[in-house]
Design a protein around this motif. Structure first.
Motif, PDB file in Angstrom:
ATOM      1  N   THR A 181      23.764  86.060  11.905  1.00 63.74           N
ATOM      2  CA  THR A 181      23.078  86.093  13.199  1.00 63.74           C
ATOM      3  C   THR A 181      23.526  84.907  14.041  1.00 63.74           C
ATOM      4  OG1 THR A 181      21.199  84.918  12.221  1.00 63.74           O
ATOM      5  CG2 THR A 181      21.059  87.322  12.326  1.00 63.74           C
ATOM      6  N   ILE A 191      28.918  92.045  19.874  1.00 64.52           N
ATOM      7  CA  ILE A 191      27.965  91.976  20.985  1.00 64.52           C
ATOM      8  C   ILE A 191      28.253  93.199  21.852  1.00 64.52           C
ATOM      9  CG2 ILE A 191      29.491  90.275  22.129  1.00 64.52           C
ATOM     10  CD1 ILE A 191      26.986  89.352  23.696  1.00 64.52           C
ATOM     11  N   PRO A 228      26.339  98.563  15.511  1.00 64.13           N
ATOM     12  CA  PRO A 228      25.618  97.859  14.440  1.00 64.13           C
ATOM     13  C   PRO A 228      26.464  97.521  13.217  1.00 64.13           C
ATOM     14  CG  PRO A 228      25.127 100.192  14.334  1.00 64.13           C
ATOM     15  CD  PRO A 228      26.015 100.011  15.540  1.00 64.13           C
ATOM     16  N   CYS A 244      28.876  95.654  12.112  1.00 60.27           N
ATOM     17  CA  CYS A 244      29.687  94.436  12.158  1.00 60.27           C
ATOM     18  C   CYS A 244      29.173  93.481  11.081  1.00 60.27           C
ATOM     19  CB  CYS A 244      29.603  93.769  13.536  1.00 60.27           C
ATOM     20  SG  CYS A 244      30.264  94.766  14.891  1.00 60.27           S
ATOM     21  N   GLN A 251      25.802  89.838  14.358  1.00 65.15           N
ATOM     22  CA  GLN A 251      25.538  90.120  15.771  1.00 65.15           C
ATOM     23  C   GLN A 251      25.327  88.809  16.509  1.00 65.15           C
ATOM     24  OE1 GLN A 251      25.600  93.163  17.215  1.00 65.15           O
ATOM     25  NE2 GLN A 251      26.029  94.201  15.267  1.00 65.15           N
TER      26      GLN A 251
END
Length: 271
Positions: free
Chosen positions: A19, A203, A207, A209, A212
């Motif tokens: 994240t 970005i 989803p 990846c 994010q």
């Protein structure tokens, strides 16, 4: 202890989602720190979010260093990364090393991010990495190229996707430790996640990846115009404005407990 580049690479191999959030001053840095996220990016998006510019292009190197110092005062755990601003790395390797080196010397920053994968950019990345400066790549929608590429989704056609794929492989080859893919088809990002050995942070790239990344102000609903791929979690601007208006209204209409000063009874000067 702050996270390291090796930690992020281990997260990819473990299948743990990474994240990342942006910060632009000590206050937003404290929000990012409290979130528990893995990466804090001092993005040149602060030119728009914090300074009111229409694009990221006007932000200077001095301003980016200044804001990174401020964010660094609030960051402890996340890996701190800073954007190299427009024209700080496009004019040759020597200037790029000097610019990137300032972040590592004058701030707690552990890495820099730059956009694109043109031959000149590749030479710069190679030089930075050999100098000991970690580099995060950025492909797809690259805001510093807005006058050429616009704000729309990138790599829509098959040839454009193959070109981006090759650039991603080249960035990995040159030593980038991670790659941001912005506003590209989700299928392409998913394929690159599996093909690349380095973490892929999306970005507006779907989803699937390795992680994010979002502009914190977009996530909190603080920006006047939301990107199509960043749905706010709350209407922050409306909530903040209403709270401030309520406070001003209360102050103007509360019952005064002491009479106003008169000419014969002037107020005592404050400190």
């Amino acid at each position: 202890m702050p996270l390291t580049i090796r930690d992020l690479q281990n997260y990819k191999h473990q299948g743990r989602i990474i994240t990342a959030l942006t910060a632009w001053d000590a206050l937003s840095g404290a929000w990012v720190e409290a979130s528990g996220c893995d990466v804090a990016l001092v993005g040149d998006s602060l030119a728009m979010v914090s300074l009111g510019h229409a694009t990221t292009l006007p932000i200077s190197l001095e301003a980016m260093v200044h804001h990174t110092q401020a964010v660094g005062r609030s960051i402890q755990r996340p890996l701190l990364v800073a954007d190299l601003p427009f024209l700080s790395y496009q004019c040759g390797a020597e200037q790029a090393v000097a610019a990137a080196g300032r972040f590592l010397k004058e701030t707690p920053c552990q890495a820099v991010k730059l956009e694109g994968a043109e031959p000149e950019t590749m030479a710069v990345i190679n030089r930075l990495v050999r100098t000991g400066i970690p580099v995060m790549g950025h492909l797809g929608l690259t805001p510093q190229s807005v006058h050429c590429l616009g704000w729309g989704r990138q790599a829509r056609s098959a040839p454009a996707q193959e070109q981006l794929r090759q650039k991603a492989l080249d960035l990995q080859q040159q030593g980038c430790f991670a790659l941001v893919l912005e506003h590209v088809p989700a299928v392409l990002a998913s394929e690159l996640r599996r093909e690349l050995k380095i973490p892929v942070l999306g970005i507006g790239a779907g989803p699937d990846c390795d992680g994010q990344i979002l502009v914190t102000a977009d996530l909190l609903g603080l920006t006047p115009s939301q990107p199509p791929f960043a749905k706010p979690r709350l209407q922050g601007a409306t909530m903040f404005k209403q709270a401030l208006q309520d406070w001003c209204h209360e102050q103007r209409h509360q019952e005064q407990t002491t009479p106003p000063p008169t000419a014969s009874n002037p107020p005592t000067p404050g400190c």
